[in-house]
Scaffold this motif. Structure first.
Motif, short mmCIF file in Angstrom:
data_model
loop_
_atom_site.label_atom_id
_atom_site.label_comp_id
_atom_site.label_asym_id
_atom_site.label_seq_id
_atom_site.Cartn_x
_atom_site.Cartn_y
_atom_site.Cartn_z
N GLY A 189 46.76 30.70 45.00
CA GLY A 189 47.47 29.88 44.03
C GLY A 189 47.73 30.62 42.73
O GLY A 189 48.82 30.54 42.14
N PHE A 190 46.75 31.37 42.27
CA PHE A 190 46.89 32.15 41.04
C PHE A 190 48.00 33.18 41.19
O PHE A 190 48.84 33.35 40.30
CB PHE A 190 45.55 32.82 40.70
N CYS A 191 48.01 33.87 42.34
CA CYS A 191 49.02 34.92 42.58
C CYS A 191 50.42 34.32 42.75
O CYS A 191 51.42 35.01 42.51
CB CYS A 191 48.64 35.77 43.78
N GLU A 192 50.51 33.06 43.17
CA GLU A 192 51.82 32.41 43.24
C GLU A 192 52.37 32.15 41.84
O GLU A 192 53.57 32.18 41.62
CB GLU A 192 51.73 31.09 44.02
N LEU A 193 51.48 31.90 40.89
CA LEU A 193 51.89 31.65 39.50
C LEU A 193 52.15 32.95 38.73
O LEU A 193 53.10 33.06 37.97
CB LEU A 193 50.83 30.84 38.76
N ASN A 210 50.92 39.82 41.16
CA ASN A 210 49.91 40.87 41.02
C ASN A 210 50.35 42.01 40.09
O ASN A 210 49.55 42.52 39.31
CB ASN A 210 49.56 41.45 42.38
N HIS A 211 51.60 42.43 40.18
CA HIS A 211 52.04 43.57 39.38
C HIS A 211 51.96 43.29 37.88
O HIS A 211 51.84 44.22 37.08
CB HIS A 211 53.45 44.02 39.79
N LEU A 212 51.97 42.03 37.47
CA LEU A 212 51.84 41.70 36.05
C LEU A 212 50.39 41.76 35.58
O LEU A 212 50.13 41.85 34.38
CB LEU A 212 52.41 40.31 35.78
N LEU A 213 49.46 41.72 36.51
CA LEU A 213 48.03 41.75 36.17
C LEU A 213 47.44 43.15 36.16
O LEU A 213 46.36 43.37 35.62
CB LEU A 213 47.24 40.86 37.14
N ARG A 214 48.11 44.09 36.78
CA ARG A 214 47.57 45.46 36.93
C ARG A 214 47.18 46.14 35.61
O ARG A 214 46.21 46.88 35.58
CB ARG A 214 48.55 46.32 37.71
N PRO A 215 47.92 45.92 34.52
CA PRO A 215 47.55 46.62 33.27
C PRO A 215 46.22 46.17 32.68
O PRO A 215 45.65 46.86 31.84
CB PRO A 215 48.69 46.27 32.30
N PHE A 216 45.68 45.03 33.11
CA PHE A 216 44.47 44.47 32.51
C PHE A 216 43.22 44.87 33.27
O PHE A 216 43.20 44.89 34.49
CB PHE A 216 44.54 42.94 32.50
N ASP A 217 42.13 45.17 32.52
CA ASP A 217 40.83 45.31 33.18
C ASP A 217 40.21 43.91 33.27
O ASP A 217 40.79 42.93 32.79
CB ASP A 217 39.92 46.31 32.45
N GLU A 218 38.99 43.80 33.86
CA GLU A 218 38.42 42.47 34.10
C GLU A 218 38.14 41.70 32.81
O GLU A 218 38.30 40.49 32.74
CB GLU A 218 37.16 42.55 34.98
#
Length: 130
Positions: free
Chosen positions: A91-95, A98-106
């Protein structure tokens, strides 16, 4: 390889930690009637998971309780929430792709998702005036 210990579960589930600690510290002969299996409610359906092959037929005894606790804690961490996590991840990945999250660390991702837990009002007054 990740090694999970009983103490690791204390923050997540203090009641389970207390129960398993009691089991290790007490003589369970004639008190606990359990097997090397766990019943889990998965999206409304009761599912039995064996902690080891044939586990539903293996009783937990005073002699094997350490193995049971080790396997149970591992299950609770690694598999107990797997389906729920996968559904949340989907659900999170539908919103947010993934490519928009890659620049962030945890840590940065945690801030993006949850924000900052405490707000320094004095810091705001300095930045934006009173």
């Amino acid at each position: 390889m990740l090694i999970i210990k009983l103490d690791d579960i204390e923050i997540i589930d203090p009641e389970l930690h207390r129960s398993l600690t009691w089991m290790l510290e007490s003589n369970i002969s004639g008190i606990i009637e359990s097997t090397f299996s766990v019943e889990n409610n998965s999206f409304g359906a009761l599912v039995v998971h064996e902690l080891k092959p044939g586990g539903a037929a293996i009783p937990v005894t005073e002699e094997n309780k350490r193995e049971y606790v080790k396997l149970y804690v591992n299950y609770r961490f690694m598999r107990g929430i797997e389906q729920q996590f996968l559904a949340l991840q989907k659900g999170f990945c539908e919103l947010i792709p993934n490519h928009l999250l890659r620049p962030f660390d945890e840590r940065e991702l945690e801030l993006v998702i949850g924000g900052i837990s405490s707000i320094d009002v004095n810091d705001w007054r300095i930045q934006y005036g009173d």
